[in-house]
Design a protein around this motif. Structure first.
Motif, PDB file in Angstrom:
ATOM      1  N   GLN A  21       0.832  -1.208   0.000  1.00 50.03           N
ATOM      2  CA  GLN A  21       0.000   0.000   0.000  1.00 50.03           C
ATOM      3  C   GLN A  21       0.865   1.257   0.000  1.00 50.03           C
ATOM      4  OE1 GLN A  21      -2.596  -1.139   3.384  1.00 50.03           O
ATOM      5  NE2 GLN A  21      -4.247  -0.343   2.114  1.00 50.03           N
ATOM      6  N   LYS A  22       1.917   1.253   0.796  1.00 54.44           N
ATOM      7  CA  LYS A  22       2.809   2.418   0.839  1.00 54.44           C
ATOM      8  C   LYS A  22       3.572   2.558  -0.480  1.00 54.44           C
ATOM      9  CE  LYS A  22       3.134   2.545   5.806  1.00 54.44           C
ATOM     10  NZ  LYS A  22       3.852   2.084   6.986  1.00 54.44           N
ATOM     11  N   ALA A  23       3.943   1.431  -1.086  1.00 61.22           N
ATOM     12  CA  ALA A  23       4.632   1.477  -2.380  1.00 61.22           C
ATOM     13  C   ALA A  23       3.692   2.025  -3.463  1.00 61.22           C
ATOM     14  CB  ALA A  23       5.140   0.088  -2.758  1.00 61.22           C
ATOM     15  N   ILE A  24       2.425   1.631  -3.416  1.00 59.63           N
ATOM     16  CA  ILE A  24       1.423   2.140  -4.364  1.00 59.63           C
ATOM     17  C   ILE A  24       1.307   3.664  -4.210  1.00 59.63           C
ATOM     18  CG2 ILE A  24      -1.065   2.179  -4.858  1.00 59.63           C
ATOM     19  CD1 ILE A  24      -1.010  -0.896  -4.085  1.00 59.63           C
ATOM     20  N   LYS A  25       1.265   4.122  -2.969  1.00 59.26           N
ATOM     21  CA  LYS A  25       1.177   5.562  -2.693  1.00 59.26           C
ATOM     22  C   LYS A  25       2.433   6.276  -3.204  1.00 59.26           C
ATOM     23  CE  LYS A  25       0.262   8.774   1.046  1.00 59.26           C
ATOM     24  NZ  LYS A  25       0.939   9.169   2.259  1.00 59.26           N
ATOM     25  N   ARG A  26       3.620   5.689  -2.973  1.00 56.25           N
ATOM     26  CA  ARG A  26       4.867   6.293  -3.461  1.00 56.25           C
ATOM     27  C   ARG A  26       4.879   6.408  -4.973  1.00 56.25           C
ATOM     28  NH1 ARG A  26       7.327   2.930   0.138  1.00 56.25           N
ATOM     29  NH2 ARG A  26       8.131   1.570  -1.489  1.00 56.25           N
ATOM     30  N   ARG A  27       4.386   5.364  -5.671  1.00 58.93           N
ATOM     31  CA  ARG A  27       4.358   5.404  -7.137  1.00 58.93           C
ATOM     32  C   ARG A  27       3.513   6.610  -7.578  1.00 58.93           C
ATOM     33  NH1 ARG A  27       7.839   4.376  -8.666  1.00 58.93           N
ATOM     34  NH2 ARG A  27       7.149   4.570 -10.785  1.00 58.93           N
ATOM     35  N   LYS A  28       2.366   6.800  -6.925  1.00 58.93           N
ATOM     36  CA  LYS A  28       1.493   7.923  -7.281  1.00 58.93           C
ATOM     37  C   LYS A  28       2.184   9.259  -7.002  1.00 58.93           C
ATOM     38  CE  LYS A  28      -3.149   9.710  -6.743  1.00 58.93           C
ATOM     39  NZ  LYS A  28      -4.492   9.431  -6.246  1.00 58.93           N
ATOM     40  N   GLU A  29       2.819   9.373  -5.832  1.00 57.22           N
ATOM     41  CA  GLU A  29       3.500  10.614  -5.468  1.00 57.22           C
ATOM     42  C   GLU A  29       4.655  10.921  -6.418  1.00 57.22           C
ATOM     43  OE1 GLU A  29       4.494   9.864  -1.383  1.00 57.22           O
ATOM     44  OE2 GLU A  29       2.473  10.358  -0.692  1.00 57.22           O
ATOM     45  N   ASP A  30       5.253   9.863  -6.979  1.00 57.61           N
ATOM     46  CA  ASP A  30       6.342  10.031  -7.946  1.00 57.61           C
ATOM     47  C   ASP A  30       5.817  10.392  -9.336  1.00 57.61           C
ATOM     48  OD1 ASP A  30       8.179   9.400  -5.994  1.00 57.61           O
ATOM     49  OD2 ASP A  30       8.496   7.343  -6.681  1.00 57.61           O
ATOM     50  N   GLY A  31       4.487  10.473  -9.480  1.00 57.51           N
ATOM     51  CA  GLY A  31       3.890  10.825 -10.760  1.00 57.51           C
ATOM     52  C   GLY A  31       3.701   9.644 -11.694  1.00 57.51           C
ATOM     53  N   SER A  32       3.822   8.444 -11.164  1.00 62.94           N
ATOM     54  CA  SER A  32       3.668   7.237 -11.984  1.00 62.94           C
ATOM     55  C   SER A  32       2.216   6.779 -11.990  1.00 62.94           C
ATOM     56  CB  SER A  32       4.549   6.115 -11.408  1.00 62.94           C
ATOM     57  OG  SER A  32       4.314   4.910 -12.098  1.00 62.94           O
ATOM     58  N   ASN A  33       1.811   6.176 -13.109  1.00 62.63           N
ATOM     59  CA  ASN A  33       0.480   5.567 -13.128  1.00 62.63           C
ATOM     60  C   ASN A  33       0.554   4.069 -12.838  1.00 62.63           C
ATOM     61  OD1 ASN A  33       1.303   4.412 -15.523  1.00 62.63           O
ATOM     62  ND2 ASN A  33      -0.088   5.584 -16.815  1.00 62.63           N
ATOM     63  N   GLN A  34       1.764   3.556 -12.575  1.00 63.55           N
ATOM     64  CA  GLN A  34       1.911   2.134 -12.234  1.00 63.55           C
ATOM     65  C   GLN A  34       1.233   1.875 -10.886  1.00 63.55           C
ATOM     66  OE1 GLN A  34       5.954   0.752 -12.142  1.00 63.55           O
ATOM     67  NE2 GLN A  34       5.371  -1.357 -11.855  1.00 63.55           N
ATOM     68  N   TRP A  35       0.486   0.777 -10.838  1.00 59.20           N
ATOM     69  CA  TRP A  35      -0.181   0.312  -9.613  1.00 59.20           C
ATOM     70  C   TRP A  35      -1.285   1.270  -9.155  1.00 59.20           C
ATOM     71  CZ3 TRP A  35       4.324  -1.643  -5.986  1.00 59.20           C
ATOM     72  CH2 TRP A  35       4.930  -2.756  -6.571  1.00 59.20           C
ATOM     73  N   GLN A  36      -1.856   2.051 -10.061  1.00 58.65           N
ATOM     74  CA  GLN A  36      -2.903   2.994  -9.673  1.00 58.65           C
ATOM     75  C   GLN A  36      -4.283   2.540 -10.133  1.00 58.65           C
ATOM     76  OE1 GLN A  36      -1.880   5.521  -7.578  1.00 58.65           O
ATOM     77  NE2 GLN A  36       0.061   4.434  -7.812  1.00 58.65           N
ATOM     78  N   ASP A  37      -4.416   1.250 -10.486  1.00 59.74           N
ATOM     79  CA  ASP A  37      -5.681   0.745 -11.031  1.00 59.74           C
ATOM     80  C   ASP A  37      -6.289  -0.371 -10.181  1.00 59.74           C
ATOM     81  OD1 ASP A  37      -3.848  -1.257 -11.518  1.00 59.74           O
ATOM     82  OD2 ASP A  37      -4.248  -1.393 -13.668  1.00 59.74           O
ATOM     83  N   GLY A  38      -5.959  -0.404  -8.894  1.00 59.83           N
ATOM     84  CA  GLY A  38      -6.502  -1.446  -8.027  1.00 59.83           C
ATOM     85  C   GLY A  38      -5.647  -2.703  -8.006  1.00 59.83           C
ATOM     86  N   TYR A  39      -4.529  -2.668  -8.667  1.00 57.86           N
ATOM     87  CA  TYR A  39      -3.584  -3.783  -8.704  1.00 57.86           C
ATOM     88  C   TYR A  39      -2.240  -3.231  -8.271  1.00 57.86           C
ATOM     89  CZ  TYR A  39      -0.154  -6.981 -10.654  1.00 57.86           C
ATOM     90  OH  TYR A  39       0.919  -7.819 -10.795  1.00 57.86           O
ATOM     91  N   PRO A  40      -1.493  -3.953  -7.451  1.00 56.31           N
ATOM     92  CA  PRO A  40      -1.878  -5.210  -6.800  1.00 56.31           C
ATOM     93  C   PRO A  40      -2.833  -4.972  -5.629  1.00 56.31           C
ATOM     94  CG  PRO A  40       0.338  -4.568  -6.131  1.00 56.31           C
ATOM     95  CD  PRO A  40      -0.125  -3.551  -7.134  1.00 56.31           C
ATOM     96  N   ASN A  41      -3.363  -6.058  -5.115  1.00 55.82           N
ATOM     97  CA  ASN A  41      -4.304  -6.009  -4.002  1.00 55.82           C
ATOM     98  C   ASN A  41      -4.129  -7.271  -3.143  1.00 55.82           C
ATOM     99  OD1 ASN A  41      -5.939  -8.147  -5.216  1.00 55.82           O
ATOM    100  ND2 ASN A  41      -6.507  -6.581  -6.710  1.00 55.82           N
ATOM    101  N   PRO A  42      -4.781  -7.335  -1.999  1.00 52.12           N
ATOM    102  CA  PRO A  42      -4.588  -8.504  -1.118  1.00 52.12           C
ATOM    103  C   PRO A  42      -4.917  -9.841  -1.790  1.00 52.12           C
ATOM    104  CG  PRO A  42      -5.627  -6.731   0.103  1.00 52.12           C
ATOM    105  CD  PRO A  42      -5.600  -6.300  -1.343  1.00 52.12           C
ATOM    106  N   GLU A  43      -5.876  -9.854  -2.700  1.00 51.29           N
ATOM    107  CA  GLU A  43      -6.217 -11.110  -3.384  1.00 51.29           C
ATOM    108  C   GLU A  43      -5.059 -11.581  -4.274  1.00 51.29           C
ATOM    109  OE1 GLU A  43      -8.305  -8.327  -3.400  1.00 51.29           O
ATOM    110  OE2 GLU A  43      -9.533  -9.158  -1.780  1.00 51.29           O
ATOM    111  N   VAL A  44      -4.367 -10.626  -4.908  1.00 48.36           N
ATOM    112  CA  VAL A  44      -3.208 -10.968  -5.746  1.00 48.36           C
ATOM    113  C   VAL A  44      -2.113 -11.581  -4.870  1.00 48.36           C
ATOM    114  CG1 VAL A  44      -1.354  -9.984  -7.165  1.00 48.36           C
ATOM    115  CG2 VAL A  44      -3.716  -9.258  -7.532  1.00 48.36           C
TER     116      VAL A  44
END
Length: 171
Positions: A21-44
């Motif tokens: 979750q923190k890595a997903i947030k960092r990607r967004k803060e870095d301006g990346s669209n990677q991992w901003q679509d609900g993936y990955p998630n706990p089910e993955v």
């Protein structure tokens, strides 16, 4: 440092998900669209662990990193726009994430070194991976560790840079 790299267990999903979750947030803060679509998630993560592909990096028993590592298990790689260096068995990894408290220590490289050892222990000499065009940190790691750009692959409608590293074979 006493780093260990081992298979994750189902009971560790909460710690792994917190890191992701923190890595997903960092990607967004870095301006990346990677991992901003609900993936990955706990089910993955759960599916990774159920198929024995989820691995954790630990320091003194504390989980500080996560990745999924598989052998010959990425169907999208058959559709590369470009060309792989080899057509042999390969190890593929996805979802590399390091705990926020341990960033800047080169631990993603540590995980990739463990993945190389995993590949060699299985007599596999090719590692394939992909990342988003805007994941500058991972692109730099691939460059430093000798991965070669082979082309593009597509996941969930987005192009990703595809890399391969051929490991030396010792007989």
């Amino acid at each position: 440092m006493n780093y260990q790299f081992r298979k994750a267990t189902i009971t560790e999903i909460p710690q792994i998900w917190a890191i992701l979750q923190k890595a997903i947030k960092r990607r967004k803060e870095d301006g990346s669209n990677q991992w901003q679509d609900g993936y990955p998630n706990p089910e993955v993560i759960q599916k990774d662990i159920e198929k024995e592909a989820g691995f954790v990096l630990t320091l003194n028993e504390e989980i500080i990193g996560y990745t999924a590592v598989m052998i010959n298990d990425e169907p999208e790689y058959a559709n590369i726009i470009g060309q792989w260096l080899t057509n042999e068995d390969f190890v593929v990894f996805h979802r590399v994430a390091i705990d926020e408290a341990h960033l800047g220590k080169g631990l993603s490289k540590t995980i990739l070194n463990f993945i190389e050892a995993f590949a060699l222990s299985n007599k596999i000499y090719s590692i394939k991976a992909d990342t988003n065009f805007d994941n500058i940190a991972m692109l730099k790691i691939f460059e430093k560790l000798g991965y070669q750009l082979c082309g593009e692959v597509y996941f969930r409608g987005s192009a990703r840079k595809a890399f391969e590293k051929v490991l030396p074979q010792y007989s």
